[in-house]
Scaffold this active site. Structure first.
Site, PDB file in Angstrom:
ATOM      1  N   ARG A  93     -11.446  52.288  43.771  1.00 10.12           N
ATOM      2  CA  ARG A  93     -11.551  53.663  44.264  1.00 10.12           C
ATOM      3  C   ARG A  93     -12.103  54.616  43.211  1.00 10.12           C
ATOM      4  O   ARG A  93     -12.375  55.767  43.510  1.00 10.12           O
ATOM      5  CB  ARG A  93     -10.185  54.154  44.730  1.00 10.12           C
ATOM      6  CG  ARG A  93      -9.094  53.978  43.670  1.00 10.12           C
ATOM      7  CD  ARG A  93      -7.784  54.473  44.216  1.00 10.12           C
ATOM      8  NE  ARG A  93      -6.677  54.175  43.342  1.00 10.12           N
ATOM      9  CZ  ARG A  93      -5.494  54.717  43.465  1.00 10.12           C
ATOM     10  NH1 ARG A  93      -5.278  55.593  44.426  1.00 10.12           N
ATOM     11  NH2 ARG A  93      -4.523  54.391  42.651  1.00 10.12           N
ATOM     12  N   LYS A 108     -11.888  59.493  40.784  1.00  7.89           N
ATOM     13  CA  LYS A 108     -10.936  58.487  41.283  1.00  7.89           C
ATOM     14  C   LYS A 108     -10.484  58.930  42.674  1.00  7.89           C
ATOM     15  O   LYS A 108      -9.911  60.008  42.819  1.00  7.89           O
ATOM     16  CB  LYS A 108      -9.737  58.407  40.331  1.00  7.89           C
ATOM     17  CG  LYS A 108      -8.717  57.329  40.687  1.00  7.89           C
ATOM     18  CD  LYS A 108      -7.753  57.135  39.539  1.00  7.89           C
ATOM     19  CE  LYS A 108      -6.595  56.225  39.890  1.00  7.89           C
ATOM     20  NZ  LYS A 108      -5.672  56.079  38.755  1.00  7.89           N
ATOM     21  N   ASP A 120      -7.947  51.638  50.803  1.00 12.24           N
ATOM     22  CA  ASP A 120      -8.807  52.615  51.476  1.00 12.24           C
ATOM     23  C   ASP A 120      -9.721  53.360  50.498  1.00 12.24           C
ATOM     24  O   ASP A 120     -10.510  54.209  50.895  1.00 12.24           O
ATOM     25  CB  ASP A 120      -7.963  53.619  52.272  1.00 12.24           C
ATOM     26  CG  ASP A 120      -6.950  54.354  51.399  1.00 12.24           C
ATOM     27  OD1 ASP A 120      -6.995  54.197  50.152  1.00 12.24           O
ATOM     28  OD2 ASP A 120      -6.114  55.092  51.950  1.00 12.24           O
ATOM     29  N   GLY A 121      -9.579  53.062  49.205  1.00 14.65           N
ATOM     30  CA  GLY A 121     -10.444  53.721  48.228  1.00 14.65           C
ATOM     31  C   GLY A 121     -10.064  55.158  47.934  1.00 14.65           C
ATOM     32  O   GLY A 121     -10.764  55.851  47.199  1.00 14.65           O
ATOM     33  N   ARG A 171     -12.021  62.041  35.802  1.00 15.49           N
ATOM     34  CA  ARG A 171     -11.555  61.551  34.497  1.00 15.49           C
ATOM     35  C   ARG A 171     -12.715  61.499  33.512  1.00 15.49           C
ATOM     36  O   ARG A 171     -13.855  61.222  33.896  1.00 15.49           O
ATOM     37  CB  ARG A 171     -10.954  60.148  34.642  1.00 15.49           C
ATOM     38  CG  ARG A 171      -9.839  60.066  35.658  1.00 15.49           C
ATOM     39  CD  ARG A 171      -8.984  58.832  35.466  1.00 15.49           C
ATOM     40  NE  ARG A 171      -9.654  57.563  35.745  1.00 15.49           N
ATOM     41  CZ  ARG A 171      -9.022  56.419  35.852  1.00 15.49           C
ATOM     42  NH1 ARG A 171      -7.707  56.349  35.660  1.00 15.49           N
ATOM     43  NH2 ARG A 171      -9.679  55.305  36.118  1.00 15.49           N
ATOM     44  N   ARG A 178     -12.111  47.811  30.099  1.00 12.53           N
ATOM     45  CA  ARG A 178     -10.726  47.329  30.000  1.00 12.53           C
ATOM     46  C   ARG A 178     -10.692  45.903  29.463  1.00 12.53           C
ATOM     47  O   ARG A 178     -11.729  45.227  29.468  1.00 12.53           O
ATOM     48  CB  ARG A 178     -10.105  47.303  31.413  1.00 12.53           C
ATOM     49  CG  ARG A 178     -10.113  48.637  32.090  1.00 12.53           C
ATOM     50  CD  ARG A 178     -10.591  48.518  33.543  1.00 12.53           C
ATOM     51  NE  ARG A 178     -10.885  49.863  34.080  1.00 12.53           N
ATOM     52  CZ  ARG A 178      -9.969  50.638  34.633  1.00 12.53           C
ATOM     53  NH1 ARG A 178      -8.747  50.198  34.818  1.00 12.53           N
ATOM     54  NH2 ARG A 178     -10.286  51.852  35.042  1.00 12.53           N
ATOM     55  N   ASP A 247      -5.759  44.888  33.305  1.00 13.94           N
ATOM     56  CA  ASP A 247      -6.846  45.725  33.834  1.00 13.94           C
ATOM     57  C   ASP A 247      -6.583  47.207  33.577  1.00 13.94           C
ATOM     58  O   ASP A 247      -7.447  48.038  33.830  1.00 13.94           O
ATOM     59  CB  ASP A 247      -7.053  45.473  35.331  1.00 13.94           C
ATOM     60  CG  ASP A 247      -5.761  45.529  36.120  1.00 13.94           C
ATOM     61  OD1 ASP A 247      -4.881  44.679  35.880  1.00 13.94           O
ATOM     62  OD2 ASP A 247      -5.611  46.428  36.962  1.00 13.94           O
ATOM     63  N   ASP A 257      -5.038  54.816  33.293  1.00 11.04           N
ATOM     64  CA  ASP A 257      -4.516  54.591  34.647  1.00 11.04           C
ATOM     65  C   ASP A 257      -3.055  55.023  34.769  1.00 11.04           C
ATOM     66  O   ASP A 257      -2.124  54.222  34.619  1.00 11.04           O
ATOM     67  CB  ASP A 257      -4.681  53.129  35.091  1.00 11.04           C
ATOM     68  CG  ASP A 257      -6.055  52.910  35.712  1.00 11.04           C
ATOM     69  OD1 ASP A 257      -6.884  53.832  35.654  1.00 11.04           O
ATOM     70  OD2 ASP A 257      -6.295  51.817  36.256  1.00 11.04           O
TER      71      ASP A 257
HETATM   72  P1  AMP Z   1      -3.711  50.013  39.651  1.00 14.75           P
HETATM   73  O1  AMP Z   1      -2.455  49.235  39.681  1.00 14.75           O
HETATM   74  O2  AMP Z   1      -3.574  51.414  40.233  1.00 14.75           O
HETATM   75  O3  AMP Z   1      -4.367  50.044  38.319  1.00 14.75           O
HETATM   76  O4  AMP Z   1      -4.720  49.318  40.671  1.00 14.75           O
HETATM   77  C1  AMP Z   1      -5.044  47.956  40.624  1.00 14.75           C
HETATM   78  C2  AMP Z   1      -6.317  47.696  41.372  1.00 14.75           C
HETATM   79  O5  AMP Z   1      -6.205  48.100  42.729  1.00 14.75           O
HETATM   80  C3  AMP Z   1      -7.513  48.435  40.807  1.00 14.75           C
HETATM   81  O6  AMP Z   1      -8.601  47.564  40.840  1.00 14.75           O
HETATM   82  C4  AMP Z   1      -7.695  49.589  41.762  1.00 14.75           C
HETATM   83  O7  AMP Z   1      -9.026  50.029  41.824  1.00 14.75           O
HETATM   84  C5  AMP Z   1      -7.237  49.012  43.080  1.00 14.75           C
HETATM   85  N1  AMP Z   1      -6.693  50.037  43.978  1.00 14.75           N
HETATM   86  C6  AMP Z   1      -5.549  50.745  43.827  1.00 14.75           C
HETATM   87  N2  AMP Z   1      -5.381  51.598  44.841  1.00 14.75           N
HETATM   88  C7  AMP Z   1      -6.444  51.441  45.671  1.00 14.75           C
HETATM   89  C8  AMP Z   1      -6.855  52.036  46.907  1.00 14.75           C
HETATM   90  N3  AMP Z   1      -6.131  52.973  47.494  1.00 14.75           N
HETATM   91  N4  AMP Z   1      -7.995  51.597  47.455  1.00 14.75           N
HETATM   92  C9  AMP Z   1      -8.739  50.644  46.866  1.00 14.75           C
HETATM   93  N5  AMP Z   1      -8.417  50.037  45.729  1.00 14.75           N
HETATM   94  C10 AMP Z   1      -7.282  50.433  45.123  1.00 14.75           C
HETATM   95 MG    MG Z   2      -5.852  50.246  37.286  1.00 17.03          MG
END
Ligand code: AMP
Ligand code: MG
Length: 483
Positions: A93, A108, A120-121, A171, A178, A247, A257
């Protein structure tokens, strides 16, 4: 006044081979409006708040249009999530729009990308306010972090446990690469992209290593060192990240993040801020070890470029670097220099703070005013403890150590106040600002908190109510990965 028209955009990351990213277009959101902005972050780009009066810039930050020179991309990466390797992640996203003045600009919440998997991005207003406030608060505390330029909201509904509305944080960071950006190619058995990415990172962000015959072990050592020092920063200020997956680990050693993070209220070494982290893998006191584990995963991903021996040698002093940095920071918080007496005072203190559920931030701030004269009562500190006898015993030793150090109380007080913040982003403070923003579209509390946390070490007596222990209702706040 300079405006966004004066910025020259480029995108160096987008000139890497296509295998590193996907070109993307954000999905527009209706009626974007500015929720808040960071004057300090704007200044990094040579802008001030006036620039945000330009509706075109708000449209850019909402993902509704791009400026000349911007080339939006979503980066590919992999990662170890809660210990398990996930071979394909990526910006699901987030979108890198471009770079200007040495800062990459990322939005973001811009909608789906090829890496969105089931998501949903989007990002919701609630979590975006938390990321905006915490990025800037961490920077003001002196802790390396990605920055937040601005936050725009839209009435677009976004569905989580309940219906919420969409928002996008802008951001800034020199780079969003990463550990997982390397891991993805290691697990695909592709050495060439690992070399290309390592060379790119060195050329742009570690140019001091560029001329070395074998720069990769040196790069790895530097990343290990920055990570260890970042962990020391987090522990010293009482910050728990919540999702220390590889990541979410920055190749520049930045806090990256912001999701279900939390600051300690009462000192609790086993504090787990992420409601979804049922096993406490990312508990507060686990963070330094998890940082080390994550660094071994980076080392492994670099093994195609260096030998296993060189990789292990490059990261073997992580524990010493962490300990040295942590003890130095904690000694400064106590107003002492490092040494074995300081260490034993510190360890005993941490036990006392935990046993008495003493508020971590309040304790250290009050300790700045400690009177080391024999017989002084120091009631403001003493009152924080239930077990007064245990505290008195510790305080006697502490007063003795201070007198031995020989720094006058007034001088020590100033030094201690520069490392013991009065204001941190406690969950309940963020929650109050979020509720007002979400329920009433009133963003004034977000702005107030932002301004307050920009000067965390200043007394700001008019904001004393923001420096107290959390109210009872704060215990019911749950933060999780769903954001
Ligand atoms: P995070 O734990 O927030 O760092 O997210 C882990 C992964 O999930 C990352 O690759 C994010 O881009 C993806 N991600 C988190 N929330 C969403 C969302 N609402 N839609 C699409 N990808 C997401
Ligand atoms: Mg992340």
């Amino acid at each position: 006044m300079p405006s966004h028209h004066d910025l020259v955009f480029d995108n160096g990351f987008a000139r890497l081979p296509d295998s590193f990213f996907s070109r993307v277009q954000a999905t527009p959101v209706p009626d974007p409006t500015l929720v808040c902005h960071s004057p300090d972050a704007l200044a990094l780009l040579g802008l001030d708040a006036d620039a945000l009066h330009h509706p075109e810039l708000i449209e850019v930050l909402a993902g509704n249009r791009v400026l000349p020179g911007m080339e939006p991309v979503a980066a590919l990466y992999a990662g170890h999530q809660f210990g398990h390797f996930v071979p394909q992640l990526g910006d699901g996203r987030a979108m890198l729009l471009g770079e200007t003045k040495g800062w990459e600009m990322q939005i973001k919440g811009g909608g789906r990308t090829p890496y969105s998997r089931g998501g949903d991005g989007r990002a919701v207003l609630r979590s975006s306010i938390r990321e905006f406030l915490c990025s800037e608060a961490m920077h003001a505390l002196g802790i390396p972090t990605t920055r937040a330029l601005a936050l725009v909201g839209s009435p677009l509904p976004v569905y989580r446990e309940d219906e919420e509305t969409a928002a996008l944080v802008t951001r800034l960071a020199p780079s969003f690469v990463r550990f997982g950006s390397f891991e993805v190619f290691f697990y695909r058995n592709q050495t060439e992209p690992i070399r290309i990415l390592a060379d790119y990172v060195i050329r742009r962000y570690y140019p001091q290593f560029a001329g070395l015959a074998d720069p990769y072990p040196v790069l790895l050592h530097e990343v290990a060192k920055r990570t260890a020092e970042l962990m020391a920063d987090w522990q010293a200020v009482g910050f728990a990240h919540g999702v220390m997956n590889t990541d979410n680990m920055s190749i520049l050693g930045l806090t990256l993040d912001y999701g279900p993070f939390g600051f300690l209220d009462a000192f609790d070494p086993g504090f787990v801020c992420n409601h979804s982290d049922t096993h406490g893998r990312y508990a507060f006191d686990q963070q330094p070890d998890v940082g080390a584990w994550n660094v071994t995963k980076l080392a492994q991903a670099l093994v195609p470029l260096i030998s296993v021996d060189a990789a292990s040698a490059a990261i073997q002093d992580y524990p010493q670097i962490f300990s040295r940095a942590y003890v130095a920071r904690m000694a400064a918080k106590l107003g002492l220099t490092t040494g074995s007496d300081t260490l034993s005072l510190l360890l005993d203190l941490l036990k006392l703070l935990a046993a008495n559920h003493v508020d971590y931030t309040i304790f250290f701030r009050r300790l700045c005013d400690f009177d080391s004269t024999p017989g002084a009562t120091n009631a403001a500190v003493r009152d924080l403890f239930l077990d007064r006898d245990a505290y008195d015993f510790w305080a006697l030793r502490y007063a003795g150590a201070l007198r031995d150090a020989g720094v006058p109380d007034a001088e020590r007080r100033l030094a201690m106040r520069a490392v013991n913040p009065r204001y941190i982003l406690r969950n309940h403070l963020a929650e109050t600002a979020i509720r007002r923003a979400a329920d009433e579209r009133d963003y004034s509390e977000v702005a107030r908190l932002h301004a307050l946390l920009a000067r965390p070490y200043d007394d700001q007596p008019e904001f004393a109510a923001y420096a107290t222990e959390p109210p009872d209702w704060a215990r019911r706040i749950e933060v999780s990965c769903s954001s």
